[in-house]
Design an enzyme around this catalytic site. Structure first.
Site, short mmCIF file in Angstrom:
data_model
loop_
_atom_site.label_atom_id
_atom_site.label_comp_id
_atom_site.label_asym_id
_atom_site.label_seq_id
_atom_site.Cartn_x
_atom_site.Cartn_y
_atom_site.Cartn_z
N LYS A 24 7.84 14.39 13.36
CA LYS A 24 8.95 15.33 13.20
C LYS A 24 8.97 15.96 11.81
N PHE A 25 8.61 15.19 10.78
CA PHE A 25 8.59 15.76 9.44
C PHE A 25 7.29 16.53 9.17
N TRP A 26 6.17 15.89 9.38
CA TRP A 26 4.90 16.51 8.97
C TRP A 26 4.60 17.78 9.76
N ASN A 73 1.55 9.99 -5.79
CA ASN A 73 1.27 8.55 -5.64
C ASN A 73 2.57 7.76 -5.82
N PHE A 74 2.50 6.47 -5.54
CA PHE A 74 3.60 5.51 -5.75
C PHE A 74 4.86 5.85 -4.97
N LEU A 75 4.69 6.46 -3.79
CA LEU A 75 5.84 6.65 -2.90
C LEU A 75 6.28 5.27 -2.40
N LEU A 103 14.29 8.51 4.54
CA LEU A 103 14.39 8.80 3.11
C LEU A 103 13.07 9.37 2.57
N ALA A 104 11.93 8.91 3.13
CA ALA A 104 10.63 9.37 2.62
C ALA A 104 10.49 10.91 2.70
N THR A 143 -3.59 10.12 -1.07
CA THR A 143 -4.27 9.23 -0.13
C THR A 143 -3.24 8.30 0.47
N LEU A 172 -5.71 6.56 -7.82
CA LEU A 172 -5.39 5.19 -8.21
C LEU A 172 -4.53 4.47 -7.17
S1 NHW Z 1 0.29 5.80 0.04
C1 NHW Z 1 1.43 4.51 -0.22
C2 NHW Z 1 2.78 4.80 0.39
N1 NHW Z 1 3.69 3.70 0.10
C3 NHW Z 1 3.74 2.56 0.79
O1 NHW Z 1 3.06 2.37 1.78
C4 NHW Z 1 4.68 1.48 0.25
C5 NHW Z 1 5.35 0.67 1.32
N2 NHW Z 1 6.05 1.54 2.27
C6 NHW Z 1 7.16 2.24 1.95
O2 NHW Z 1 7.68 2.20 0.85
C7 NHW Z 1 0.11 6.53 -1.62
C8 NHW Z 1 7.74 3.13 3.05
O3 NHW Z 1 7.27 2.66 4.29
C9 NHW Z 1 7.38 4.62 2.86
C10 NHW Z 1 7.88 5.40 4.08
C11 NHW Z 1 8.07 5.16 1.62
C12 NHW Z 1 5.87 4.84 2.75
N3 NHW Z 1 2.65 9.29 3.10
O4 NHW Z 1 11.67 7.26 5.36
P1 NHW Z 1 10.97 7.11 6.66
C13 NHW Z 1 1.20 7.55 -1.83
O5 NHW Z 1 2.19 7.25 -2.47
C14 NHW Z 1 6.14 9.60 6.90
C15 NHW Z 1 3.23 10.37 3.67
O6 NHW Z 1 11.84 6.87 7.84
P2 NHW Z 1 9.83 4.66 5.63
C16 NHW Z 1 1.00 8.93 -1.25
C17 NHW Z 1 6.07 9.22 8.35
O7 NHW Z 1 4.87 9.69 8.92
N4 NHW Z 1 4.14 10.31 4.66
O8 NHW Z 1 9.85 5.96 6.57
C18 NHW Z 1 2.31 9.55 -0.78
C19 NHW Z 1 7.32 9.88 8.90
O9 NHW Z 1 7.12 11.27 9.06
P3 NHW Z 1 6.80 11.86 10.54
C20 NHW Z 1 4.47 9.08 5.10
O10 NHW Z 1 8.86 3.71 6.21
C21 NHW Z 1 2.07 10.94 -0.21
C22 NHW Z 1 8.32 9.70 7.75
O11 NHW Z 1 7.51 9.44 6.55
C23 NHW Z 1 3.91 7.92 4.57
O12 NHW Z 1 11.20 4.16 5.37
C24 NHW Z 1 3.37 11.64 0.20
C25 NHW Z 1 9.22 8.50 7.97
O13 NHW Z 1 10.09 8.40 6.89
C26 NHW Z 1 2.96 8.06 3.53
N5 NHW Z 1 2.34 7.00 2.96
O14 NHW Z 1 9.24 5.19 4.25
C27 NHW Z 1 3.13 13.04 0.68
N6 NHW Z 1 4.44 6.86 5.20
O15 NHW Z 1 6.54 13.30 10.38
C28 NHW Z 1 2.92 14.02 -0.47
C29 NHW Z 1 5.31 7.34 6.09
O16 NHW Z 1 5.60 11.10 11.03
C30 NHW Z 1 2.79 15.47 0.04
N7 NHW Z 1 5.33 8.68 6.06
O17 NHW Z 1 8.01 11.58 11.38
C31 NHW Z 1 2.59 16.45 -1.09
C32 NHW Z 1 3.87 16.71 -1.88
C33 NHW Z 1 3.66 17.59 -3.10
C34 NHW Z 1 3.35 19.04 -2.69
C35 NHW Z 1 3.23 19.97 -3.97
C36 NHW Z 1 2.95 21.48 -3.59
C1 EN5 Z 2 -2.99 4.90 -2.57
N1 EN5 Z 2 -3.53 4.98 -3.88
O1 EN5 Z 2 -5.22 -2.98 3.62
C2 EN5 Z 2 -3.26 3.55 -1.99
N2 EN5 Z 2 -6.44 -3.57 1.84
O2 EN5 Z 2 -9.79 -3.52 3.13
C3 EN5 Z 2 -2.51 3.34 -0.70
N3 EN5 Z 2 -8.36 -6.28 3.07
O3 EN5 Z 2 -7.76 -5.77 0.98
C4 EN5 Z 2 -3.41 3.03 0.43
N4 EN5 Z 2 -5.32 -8.46 6.38
O4 EN5 Z 2 -10.58 -6.95 4.29
C5 EN5 Z 2 -3.40 1.61 0.83
N5 EN5 Z 2 -10.87 -8.90 3.24
C6 EN5 Z 2 -4.38 1.24 1.89
C7 EN5 Z 2 -4.88 -0.15 1.68
C8 EN5 Z 2 -3.81 -1.21 1.84
C9 EN5 Z 2 -4.28 -2.60 1.47
C10 EN5 Z 2 -5.34 -3.06 2.42
C11 EN5 Z 2 -7.55 -4.03 2.61
C12 EN5 Z 2 -8.72 -3.09 2.40
C13 EN5 Z 2 -7.89 -5.44 2.14
C14 EN5 Z 2 -8.87 -7.59 2.73
C15 EN5 Z 2 -7.87 -8.68 2.98
C16 EN5 Z 2 -7.42 -8.75 4.41
C17 EN5 Z 2 -6.36 -9.78 4.59
C18 EN5 Z 2 -5.86 -9.74 6.01
C19 EN5 Z 2 -10.18 -7.79 3.51
C20 EN5 Z 2 -12.16 -9.18 3.77
C21 EN5 Z 2 -13.11 -9.34 2.59
C22 EN5 Z 2 -14.49 -9.85 2.97
C23 EN5 Z 2 -15.21 -10.35 1.73
C24 EN5 Z 2 -16.59 -10.85 2.08
C25 EN5 Z 2 -17.39 -9.79 2.80
C26 EN5 Z 2 -16.65 -9.27 4.02
C27 EN5 Z 2 -15.30 -8.75 3.65
#
Ligand code: NHW
Ligand code: EN5
Length: 388
Positions: free
Chosen positions: A3-5, A136-138, A149-150, A172, A388
């Site tokens: 819905k968002f993307w 990064n760091f969302l 909220l995202a 990423t 990163l």
């Molecule tokens: S990836 C790491 C992201 N962080 C985490 O995984 C940490 C743990 N998770 C959380 O904190 C690196 C939450 O689950 C987050 C989502 C905050 C991820 N990217 O609030 P709702 C980055 O930081 C969409 C993009 O209900 P939530 C890169 C999802 O598809 N979108 O979810 C960040 C859905 O949309 P949809 C993501 O679980 C890049 C909506 O969020 C996403 O409470 C950002 C749901 O929102 C993700 N990783 O919070 C984009 N994860 O359309 C930058 C979920 O499918 C774009 N969603 O309904 C560019 C902006 C700048 C442009 C400048 C011109």
């Molecule tokens: C944005 N900058 O899943 C970053 N890590 O393989 C956000 N697995 O560590 C993006 N599940 O395979 C985040 N061990 C996306 C990555 C999120 C973190 C993640 C994976 C990447 C990971 C490990 C541990 C799995 C634990 C159970 C894994 C296997 C290692 C083994 C070593 C010996 C040779 C075969 C592989």
């Protein structure tokens, strides 16, 4: 489905492989006067803040939010634990904007509950260098998940990026959203196999004992390449030339100048490590390798609380075979007490992963561009960018 993307200027799944769509910006820039001047609305209990990461207290609040709520693996056994020094480095590159370091807190208690950041970067896509934001760091606190909220965080960072007259971004994620420009595989090289097995990061292979496993992953005590040494400040011009020339072969890569190289690649203890080969005869800088430090918290283990991981960053080989260069990087990482060395299958990394005993992980990393269309999905080896 998304819905968002679906509302955003990103490649849509239905358009994948449609050659009639032109490469480049999806939407043209709007006049700055038409960019929304006020922040997006948050639910009433919350307020926006700009996070001054130079402030020790603010940096600690961000660190604590991420330490407890950032990315976990699919079985919730490990959580990324970026250090404060790392966050400061990642968020203060040349030309950074403090306004792109965005927090959300509870009005009454001031508690930080969400975060997202951008930093400026020049990124080349095919033949065009584009000013972008790297996002990064969302992070949204675990208790506030799934409340949409995202999307508000993403729209707000987009607005603040637009205010600086920048219209594209790179990011990423471990999840699939519309639409990856490439999908990469994580690979892992055990340095401390006993600990990795003890904490559930890896498993004892079939027909393997612990002692055979330890022997399998043994590394020499010291590096093998003559002239291999740590990068120093006076190396910045030579490393910049080497890296620029190397990155020119990839379809998407950063356009690093000397200031960028000084920031992103000069060694910083416990944050980023860089090494190069200086020819003992000509004193030419012929090869380069680097990795960054990103520990993970180990969730619920009695004996170990952190996994020390090194992540392959930018590597360039012109004279020393890449295999030998990366073997030296592994030796250094082992000396420095890392437990595991991680790498993606980007750039020429496939040329060393299997030979140096990396194994594929259970995680994938998807690469995205915002408001920029590329007409085909790239192979990971066509990517010259590490975020990163
Ligand atoms: S990836 C790491 C992201 N962080 C985490 O995984 C940490 C743990 N998770 C959380 O904190 C690196 C939450 O689950 C987050 C989502 C905050 C991820 N990217 O609030 P709702 C980055 O930081 C969409 C993009 O209900 P939530 C890169 C999802 O598809 N979108 O979810 C960040 C859905 O949309 P949809 C993501 O679980 C890049 C909506 O969020 C996403 O409470 C950002 C749901 O929102 C993700 N990783 O919070 C984009 N994860 O359309 C930058 C979920 O499918 C774009 N969603 O309904 C560019 C902006 C700048 C442009 C400048 C011109
Ligand atoms: C944005 N900058 O899943 C970053 N890590 O393989 C956000 N697995 O560590 C993006 N599940 O395979 C985040 N061990 C996306 C990555 C999120 C973190 C993640 C994976 C990447 C990971 C490990 C541990 C799995 C634990 C159970 C894994 C296997 C290692 C083994 C070593 C010996 C040779 C075969 C592989």
């Amino acid at each position: 489905r998304h819905k968002f993307w679906e509302t955003q200027p990103v490649g849509q799944f239905k358009d994948v492989g449609d050659p009639s769509l032109p490469e480049g910006p999806i939407e043209p820039p709007t006049p700055l006067s038409e960019v929304k001047q006020e922040p997006y609305n948050l639910p009433n209990l919350y307020e926006w803040i700009t996070c001054d990461m130079n402030s020790e207290d603010m940096c600690s609040e961000v660190y604590n939010l991420l330490t407890n709520n950032y990315v976990e693996d699919d079985e919730n056994m490990f959580r990324f634990n970026y250090s404060k020094e790392f966050l400061r480095w990642a968020l203060h590159p040349p030309g950074y904007f403090a306004s792109w370091h965005i927090g959300v807190r509870v009005k009454s208690s001031k508690k930080l509950v969400a975060f997202i950041t951008g930093v400026p970067a020049r990124i080349r896509a095919c033949d065009t260098v584009v000013n972008m934001a790297e996002i990064n760091f969302l992070c949204v606190h675990k208790k506030l998940r799934s409340k949409r909220l995202a999307p508000v965080m993403i729209k707000e960072v987009t607005r603040r990026v637009h205010l600086e007259n920048i219209w594209q971004a790179a990011y990423t994620a471990g999840v699939v959203i519309p639409t990856p420009i490439s999908t990469c595989q994580y690979w892992h090289r055990s340095l401390n196999p006993k600990k990795l097995i003890d904490v559930g990061f890896s498993r004892l292979g079939a027909r393997m004992t612990m002692s055979r496993t330890i022997k399998l992953y043994k590394l020499p005590d010291s590096t093998s390449t003559p002239g291999f040494r740590k990068m120093e400040p006076h190396d910045v011009p030579a490393v910049t030339r080497l890296l620029r020339n190397y990155l020119s072969q990839f379809l998407v890569a950063p356009d690093f100048d000397e200031n960028d190289v000084e920031h992103w690649l000069l060694p910083r203890e416990y944050v980023v490590e860089s090494f190069l080969v200086e020819s003992p005869e000509t004193h030419e800088i012929t090869d380069f390798c680097s990795f960054y430090t990103l520990p993970s918290s180990i969730l619920g283990n009695q004996t170990h609380s952190t996994l020390k991981a090194a992540y392959s960053y930018y590597n360039v080989s012109t004279k020393t075979p890449l295999l030998q260069l990366m073997n030296d990087a592994l030796i250094i990482a082992k000396q420095k007490d890392y437990d595991v060395f991680n790498a993606l299958d980007v750039m020429q990394n496939e040329g060393f992963l299997k030979e140096l005993k990396f194994g594929p992980g259970d995680g994938k990393l998807h690469y995205y561009l915002y408001n920029y269309r590329l007409n085909h999905v790239m192979r990971p080896s066509e990517l010259g960018l590490v975020l990163l």
